[in-house]
Design a protein around this motif. Structure first.
Motif, short mmCIF file in Angstrom:
data_model
loop_
_atom_site.label_atom_id
_atom_site.label_comp_id
_atom_site.label_asym_id
_atom_site.label_seq_id
_atom_site.Cartn_x
_atom_site.Cartn_y
_atom_site.Cartn_z
N VAL A 21 0.82 -1.21 0.00
CA VAL A 21 0.00 0.00 0.00
C VAL A 21 0.85 1.27 0.00
O VAL A 21 0.57 2.22 -0.74
CB VAL A 21 -0.96 0.01 1.22
N ILE A 22 1.91 1.29 0.81
CA ILE A 22 2.66 2.54 0.98
C ILE A 22 4.10 2.47 0.50
O ILE A 22 4.87 3.41 0.70
CB ILE A 22 2.66 2.99 2.47
N GLY A 23 4.48 1.37 -0.14
CA GLY A 23 5.87 1.19 -0.52
C GLY A 23 6.31 1.86 -1.80
O GLY A 23 7.51 1.89 -2.09
N GLU A 24 5.39 2.40 -2.58
CA GLU A 24 5.77 3.05 -3.83
C GLU A 24 6.45 4.40 -3.56
O GLU A 24 6.18 5.06 -2.56
CB GLU A 24 4.54 3.27 -4.72
N ARG A 25 7.33 4.78 -4.49
CA ARG A 25 8.04 6.05 -4.37
C ARG A 25 7.05 7.20 -4.21
O ARG A 25 6.03 7.24 -4.89
CB ARG A 25 8.91 6.26 -5.61
N TRP A 26 7.33 8.13 -3.32
CA TRP A 26 6.56 9.34 -3.01
C TRP A 26 5.39 9.10 -2.06
O TRP A 26 4.90 10.05 -1.46
CB TRP A 26 5.99 10.02 -4.28
N THR A 27 4.95 7.84 -1.89
CA THR A 27 3.74 7.62 -1.09
C THR A 27 3.91 8.09 0.35
O THR A 27 3.03 8.77 0.89
CB THR A 27 3.34 6.13 -1.12
N LEU A 28 5.02 7.75 0.98
CA LEU A 28 5.20 8.16 2.38
C LEU A 28 5.34 9.67 2.51
O LEU A 28 4.97 10.24 3.55
CB LEU A 28 6.41 7.45 3.00
N LEU A 29 5.85 10.33 1.47
CA LEU A 29 5.94 11.79 1.54
C LEU A 29 4.55 12.42 1.39
O LEU A 29 4.28 13.47 1.97
CB LEU A 29 6.88 12.31 0.46
N VAL A 30 3.67 11.78 0.64
CA VAL A 30 2.27 12.22 0.59
C VAL A 30 1.65 12.07 1.99
O VAL A 30 0.96 12.98 2.48
CB VAL A 30 1.48 11.42 -0.45
N ILE A 31 1.91 10.94 2.63
CA ILE A 31 1.42 10.71 4.00
C ILE A 31 1.97 11.79 4.93
O ILE A 31 1.25 12.33 5.78
CB ILE A 31 1.82 9.31 4.50
N ARG A 32 3.26 12.10 4.79
CA ARG A 32 3.87 13.14 5.63
C ARG A 32 3.11 14.45 5.51
O ARG A 32 2.81 15.11 6.52
CB ARG A 32 5.33 13.35 5.21
#
Length: 218
Positions: A21-32
């Motif tokens: 779910v969250i492992g793609e590039r940029w996803t965690l920065l969107v979450i941030r």
């Protein structure tokens, strides 16, 4: 839950399922960005230089499909929408802050020319809190970073974070975003920043000591 149209690790493992779910590039920065607060699409484009509108739309679609984020109408704007984390998405706060704290050790002068925002520094402050050093008295600390203000409130041994100015802060810390992040990354000490005028502090010495201990800066 299978990830529609996305790569699946094919492993019966919680970490693998989460990374689907969250492992793609940029996803965690969107979450941030959404941990900082709800945001419109164009705001996220501005705050995530380099992502591109099509890629951002794809990441938001995936997170929405999995119930991590949701779209909400903007009050007073019939056509406006902003994105915010759901309860499921807010559960990522702890992991993201832990990863932020871990990642601070990798910041060095070679990365110092990159984009920096006051909000990212405030996220770093949240990540730096040492649970065993939370003051045993109620206090409010206000951080003024560039043109932004943030509040850290300690009450009954718990710490709460919010955007905006505090009504009656016990401590006011003023800095610029670059210095703010550098302190968190241990590239400059708070005392060196004060000595060079890059940080100013208003408050009682005892409050300063309690705040710096809580943030692991002494």
């Amino acid at each position: 839950m299978a990830v529609v149209g996305k790569r699946d690790y094919g492993q019966f493992c919680g970490l693998a399922a989460g990374m689907n779910v969250i492992g793609e590039r940029w996803t965690l920065l969107v979450i941030r960005e959404l941990l900082i607060g709800p945001s419109r699409f164009n705001e996220m484009i501005d705050n995530l230089p380099g992502i591109g509108p099509n890629l951002l739309a794809e990441r938001l679609k995936t997170l929405t499909e999995h119930g991590v984020i949701e779209q909400v109408p903007v009050p007073g704007d019939g056509r406006g929408k902003f994105y915010q984390l759901t309860e499921l998405g807010r559960q990522l706060s702890g992991p993201v802050l832990s990863l932020t704290r871990w990642g601070l050790s990798f910041l060095d002068e070679s990365a110092s020319t990159g984009v920096v925002r006051a909000e990212w520094g405030f996220l770093a402050i949240q990540a730096m809190v040492v649970e065993t050093e939370i003051p045993d008295i109620d206090e409010v600390y206000e951080f003024r970073v560039g043109d932004q203000a943030f509040t850290v409130a300690v009450k009954a041994g718990e710490v709460a974070f919010s955007r905006g100015q505090a009504e009656q802060p016990d401590l006011v810390i003023t800095s610029d975003p670059d210095t703010f992040v550098r302190i968190g990354a241990r590239l400059i000490t708070p005392f060196a920043a004060i000595a060079t005028g890059r940080v100013s502090i208003e408050g009682q010495p005892e409050a300063i000591q309690r705040c710096t201990r809580m943030l692991g800066l002494v």
